[in-house]
Design a protein around this motif. Structure first.
Motif, short mmCIF file in Angstrom:
data_model
loop_
_atom_site.label_atom_id
_atom_site.label_comp_id
_atom_site.label_asym_id
_atom_site.label_seq_id
_atom_site.Cartn_x
_atom_site.Cartn_y
_atom_site.Cartn_z
N ARG A 104 1.01 -1.11 0.13
CA ARG A 104 -0.13 -0.12 0.21
C ARG A 104 1.04 1.63 0.12
N SER A 105 2.17 1.17 1.04
CA SER A 105 2.84 2.46 0.83
C SER A 105 3.47 2.88 -1.13
N ARG A 106 3.73 1.85 -1.00
CA ARG A 106 4.63 1.84 -2.35
C ARG A 106 3.13 2.23 -3.40
N ASN A 107 2.38 1.80 -3.00
CA ASN A 107 1.53 1.89 -4.24
C ASN A 107 1.22 3.37 -3.88
N ARG A 108 0.92 4.23 -3.00
CA ARG A 108 0.57 5.50 -2.59
C ARG A 108 1.76 6.40 -2.59
N ARG A 109 3.04 5.63 -2.77
CA ARG A 109 4.12 6.81 -3.05
C ARG A 109 4.08 6.21 -4.62
N ALA A 133 7.22 14.58 -2.94
CA ALA A 133 7.02 13.25 -2.75
C ALA A 133 7.53 12.30 -1.81
N LEU A 134 7.27 11.95 -0.62
CA LEU A 134 7.33 11.23 0.17
C LEU A 134 7.41 9.73 0.50
N LEU A 135 8.17 8.61 0.93
CA LEU A 135 7.74 7.56 1.26
C LEU A 135 8.97 7.28 2.71
N VAL A 136 7.65 7.29 3.95
CA VAL A 136 7.95 6.36 5.26
C VAL A 136 8.10 5.06 5.65
N ARG A 137 9.40 4.76 5.90
CA ARG A 137 8.65 3.01 5.61
C ARG A 137 7.78 2.85 7.04
N GLN A 177 6.14 4.96 10.44
CA GLN A 177 4.88 5.39 9.57
C GLN A 177 4.11 6.72 11.20
N ARG A 178 3.80 7.51 10.98
CA ARG A 178 2.75 8.26 12.22
C ARG A 178 3.88 8.47 13.57
N ARG A 179 4.73 9.06 12.73
CA ARG A 179 6.11 9.71 14.90
C ARG A 179 6.01 10.69 14.20
N GLY A 180 5.72 11.69 13.40
CA GLY A 180 5.82 12.49 13.14
C GLY A 180 6.82 12.59 11.92
N LEU A 181 7.53 11.95 11.57
CA LEU A 181 8.51 12.18 10.65
C LEU A 181 8.34 12.44 9.13
N GLY A 182 6.91 11.74 8.76
CA GLY A 182 6.83 12.76 6.80
C GLY A 182 6.64 14.38 7.08
N SER A 183 5.90 13.82 8.82
CA SER A 183 5.06 15.92 8.28
C SER A 183 6.61 16.78 8.28
N ALA A 184 7.99 16.15 9.36
CA ALA A 184 9.08 17.10 9.73
C ALA A 184 9.90 17.24 7.99
N GLY A 235 -7.60 9.53 -1.60
CA GLY A 235 -7.65 8.38 0.25
C GLY A 235 -6.26 8.47 0.38
N ASN A 236 -5.42 9.56 0.52
CA ASN A 236 -4.44 9.45 1.47
C ASN A 236 -4.59 10.17 2.30
N THR A 237 -5.26 10.23 3.52
CA THR A 237 -5.78 10.87 5.01
C THR A 237 -3.85 11.36 5.71
N PRO A 238 -2.62 9.94 5.67
CA PRO A 238 -1.91 10.24 6.10
C PRO A 238 -0.83 11.58 5.14
N MET A 239 -0.92 11.52 4.21
CA MET A 239 -0.08 12.39 3.13
C MET A 239 -1.24 13.80 2.95
N LEU A 240 -2.16 14.25 2.80
CA LEU A 240 -2.46 14.70 3.43
C LEU A 240 -3.07 15.66 4.10
N ARG A 241 -3.03 14.92 5.43
CA ARG A 241 -2.69 15.44 6.58
C ARG A 241 -1.47 15.98 7.28
N ALA A 242 -0.73 15.48 6.71
CA ALA A 242 1.29 15.99 6.41
C ALA A 242 0.71 17.50 5.48
N ARG A 268 -1.73 19.32 5.37
CA ARG A 268 -2.47 19.98 5.97
C ARG A 268 -1.64 21.07 6.95
N ARG A 269 -0.77 20.08 7.42
CA ARG A 269 0.21 20.78 8.36
C ARG A 269 1.38 22.01 8.68
N LEU A 270 1.12 22.01 7.09
CA LEU A 270 2.23 23.16 6.77
C LEU A 270 1.59 24.37 6.95
C1 COA Z 1 2.45 9.96 3.87
C2 COA Z 1 3.25 9.42 4.67
C3 COA Z 1 5.06 10.15 4.05
C4 COA Z 1 2.84 10.31 5.65
O1 COA Z 1 4.06 9.56 6.65
P1 COA Z 1 4.16 9.96 8.07
O2 COA Z 1 5.58 9.64 8.75
O3 COA Z 1 3.35 8.70 9.10
O4 COA Z 1 3.60 11.09 8.78
P2 COA Z 1 3.38 12.09 9.43
O5 COA Z 1 3.56 11.26 11.04
O6 COA Z 1 3.50 12.77 10.15
O7 COA Z 1 1.55 11.65 10.10
C5 COA Z 1 1.06 13.38 9.56
C6 COA Z 1 -0.51 12.98 9.53
O8 COA Z 1 -0.89 11.89 9.35
C7 COA Z 1 -1.41 11.73 9.87
N1 COA Z 1 -1.51 10.23 10.13
C8 COA Z 1 -0.52 9.65 9.71
N2 COA Z 1 -1.16 7.90 10.11
C9 COA Z 1 -1.74 8.14 9.99
C10 COA Z 1 -2.40 6.95 9.38
N3 COA Z 1 -2.16 5.32 9.19
N4 COA Z 1 -4.23 6.76 9.41
C11 COA Z 1 -4.74 7.97 10.04
N5 COA Z 1 -3.95 9.22 10.29
C12 COA Z 1 -2.44 9.01 9.78
C13 COA Z 1 -1.31 11.88 11.55
O9 COA Z 1 -1.66 12.13 12.43
C14 COA Z 1 -0.46 13.28 10.74
O10 COA Z 1 -2.11 14.11 11.09
P3 COA Z 1 -1.80 14.82 12.24
O11 COA Z 1 -0.79 15.89 12.27
O12 COA Z 1 -3.54 15.81 11.61
O13 COA Z 1 -1.98 14.97 13.58
C15 COA Z 1 3.97 7.81 4.79
O14 COA Z 1 2.39 7.71 5.47
C16 COA Z 1 4.00 7.55 3.67
O15 COA Z 1 5.01 6.70 3.72
N6 COA Z 1 3.10 6.44 2.90
C17 COA Z 1 3.18 5.72 1.88
C18 COA Z 1 3.81 6.97 0.99
C19 COA Z 1 3.04 8.22 0.66
O16 COA Z 1 1.75 8.18 0.80
N7 COA Z 1 3.91 9.02 -0.07
C20 COA Z 1 2.88 10.08 -0.02
C21 COA Z 1 3.01 10.40 -2.33
S1 COA Z 1 3.24 12.28 -2.58
#
Ligand code: COA
Length: 206
Positions: free
Chosen positions: A59-64, A119-123, A127-134, A158-165, A167-169
């Motif tokens: 799923r992560s590779r597919n989203r990236r 574009a980002l990819l976090v192992r 994930q969900r530790r703040g690394l993507g946002s940072a 549907g990529n909520t984590p990336m959209l939230r990251a 939005r955090r900007l």
């Molecule tokens: C998208 C991605 C880079 C985010 O990295 P991350 O280290 O998990 O990001 P963060 O921990 O900083 O979280 C970012 C936001 O997403 C939320 N989040 C993280 N994982 C989540 C999950 N599984 N479900 C719901 N929300 C999630 C966090 O709570 C945070 O939101 P908030 O600041 O409003 O609380 C990472 O999930 C990833 O590599 N995904 C696969 C590849 C991808 O989607 N790349 C983007 C293409 S450009």
């Protein structure tokens, strides 16, 4: 901003992530206390980046990479590591005793004219530790330093984590939708046009 030894310490955003270091190497502190070195990639990072992709879920590779679950071919990864224009940043835990610390995240900034694609990819286990946002903040900073006028991010709807990251900007942006793929454009305050900067460089090195 504060000084910490010879390095710069920046307390970053509401979660108080800490970034310290110089332009090419920074140490990033996550809210849970983990520390990572973030630096530009070089060609020799290929094995680490292949390992990163192998340890990511389908799923992560597919989203990236927007389609397919396959790992990108080494030739494609090599091009990503040293893009013709732009930079790739890699994150590795500082606590690792291994001389070849595992790469746990990658951020790509690929320049095209006055804009750059990000574009980002976090192992998955990082994930969900703040690394993507940072990392996203870091790459935005890098893009501003390079003089790009705007960033484009292609994100599945549907990529909520990336959209939230993004939005955090907390920056103004525009959104274009093509089916389930969103393109978010974030305008930057470009100090120098990247085209202008490369012209200046070629004049200076003549
Ligand atoms: C998208 C991605 C880079 C985010 O990295 P991350 O280290 O998990 O990001 P963060 O921990 O900083 O979280 C970012 C936001 O997403 C939320 N989040 C993280 N994982 C989540 C999950 N599984 N479900 C719901 N929300 C999630 C966090 O709570 C945070 O939101 P908030 O600041 O409003 O609380 C990472 O999930 C990833 O590599 N995904 C696969 C590849 C991808 O989607 N790349 C983007 C293409 S450009």
């Amino acid at each position: 901003m504060m000084r910490w030894g010879t390095q710069t310490l920046v307390v970053d955003g509401p979660t108080r992530r800490v970034v310290r270091g110089r332009a090419d190497l920074v140490t990033l502190g996550l809210p849970d206390g983990a520390e990572l070195d973030v630096r530009p990639a070089v060609g020799g990072d290929l094995p680490g980046v292949v390992d990163l992709h192998e340890r990511c879920s389908v799923r992560s590779r597919n989203r990236r990479y927007h389609g397919g679950s396959a790992r990108p071919a080494p030739a494609r990864l090599r091009r990503l590591l040293e893009p013709a224009r732009g930079v790739t940043l890699l994150a590795a835990p500082t606590t690792s005793d291994s001389p070849t610390a595992p790469v746990v995240a990658m951020a790509n900034l690929i320049g095209e004219g006055d804009t750059a694609e990000v574009a980002l990819l976090v192992r998955d286990d990082w994930q969900r530790r703040g690394l993507g946002s940072a990392l996203l903040r870091r790459v935005v900073w890098q893009a501003e330093q390079s003089g790009y006028a705007a960033l484009d991010l292609h994100i599945q709807a549907g990529n909520t984590p990336m959209l939230r990251a993004v939005r955090r900007l907390d920056r103004p942006l525009t959104v274009d939708r093509d089916g389930s793929l969103l393109t978010l454009t974030v305008p930057l305050i470009a100090a120098v046009s990247p085209i202008r900067a490369s012209l200046d460089l070629s004049v200076a090195t003549r």
